[in-house]
Design an enzyme around this catalytic site. Structure first.
Site, PDB file in Angstrom:
ATOM      1  CB  SER A 129     -11.991  72.591   0.791  1.00  0.00           C
ATOM      2  OG  SER A 129     -12.216  72.144  -0.535  1.00  0.00           O
ATOM      3  CE1 TYR A 142     -10.053  77.321  -1.169  1.00  0.00           C
ATOM      4  CE2 TYR A 142     -10.250  75.058  -1.937  1.00  0.00           C
ATOM      5  CZ  TYR A 142     -10.778  76.145  -1.279  1.00  0.00           C
ATOM      6  OH  TYR A 142     -12.024  76.061  -0.712  1.00  0.00           O
TER       7      TYR A 142
END
Length: 267
Positions: A129, A142
């Site tokens: 990501s 995250y």
């Protein structure tokens, strides 16, 4: 001979888009889901796999190899999100996300490597990501899981290169998927000192996902990587500003960059 591709988390979102695209391009595609029996009329084959259960990982990989005789490409896509102030997020929930996004991805790599080494060829694409390149408020855990997978990718690609195996990662920005529905949300606590800012950021995160790019962009990027003889270490897929934010982090003083992030998230 058509290449055989295994995509973890292939039942929806980016994984489904990638699998459908590659199927149309003539690849033999297997996706994974924890409960494939509940999914009807899927555009490609699904096998049962839970990245937090090593027995299901080994069984799924064995099934693909038994059916096809080889495994050419792993797209390590399965993952989950988590939001919340770090102070108020249960540590057990943090561990679950690390087990899924980092250790689950590592365990799937471990499962496919013996076959790829036997073939003297193979490609592993880890889906990370853009958030993994920076600590983001209320998304720190995250970001940490995806950043860790980026670093693991850098290391393992050097370890397996002599076996004819390539490893790379693709970092997507915001895409219009159902990731928000499967994300662990730390509850907004009524008397929390973080209440207002956290709620504002939750609303902003959902808006970013809802207004995100079409997942077909990720499918096209992964297709190009598969057809690249020598893939790069890192790929980024997203809008210009999301990718440019990584460049800014490299060139700006850290406090100035922090200020930009805080302004963006209205902190």
């Amino acid at each position: 001979m058509s290449k055989v591709v295994l995509i973890t988390g292939g039942s929806s979102g980016i994984g489904k888009s990638v699998g459908e695209f590659l199927t149309k391009k003539g690849f033999v595609v297997y996706g994974t889901s924890r409960n494939p029996i509940n999914i009807k009329n899927h555009p490609f084959k699904l096998v049962a796999l839970d990245v937090r259960n090593i027995e299901t990982i080994n069984a799924a990989v064995l099934e693909v190899i038994k059916n096809e005789g080889r495994l050419d490409v792993l797209v390590n896509n399965a993952g989950m999100g988590i939001t919340g102030p770090i102070e108020e997020t249960p540590t057990d929930e943090m561990r679950k996300v690390f087990d899924t996004n980092l250790f689950g991805a590592v365990d799937v790599m471990k499962a496919v490597l013996p076959q790829m080494r036997k073939q003297e060829s193979g490609l592993i694409i880890n889906v990370t990501s853009i958030a993994g390149y920076m600590g983001l408020p209320f998304r720190g855990i995250y970001s940490a899981t995806k950043g860790a997978l980026e670093i693991v990718t850098e290391a393992i690609r050097m370890e397996v290169k002599n076996f004819g195996i390539e490893v790379t990662n693709v970092a997507p920005g915001d895409f219009a998927t159902n990731i928000a529905s499967g994300r662990y949300h730390t509850p907004v606590i009524e008397d929390s000192p973080y209440k207002q800012k956290y709620q504002e950021n939750l609303n902003l995160m959902d808006a970013h996902v809802n207004g995100g790019s079409d997942p077909i962009e990720m499918a096209e990027a992964i297709f190009k990587i598969i057809n690249t003889g020598k893939p790069k270490v890192h790929y980024k897929v997203g809008d210009f500003m999301q990718k440019f934010s990584i460049v800014l982090k490299k060139i700006l003083p850290s406090k100035m960059y922090e200020k930009l992030i805080m302004n963006h998230y209205k902190m």
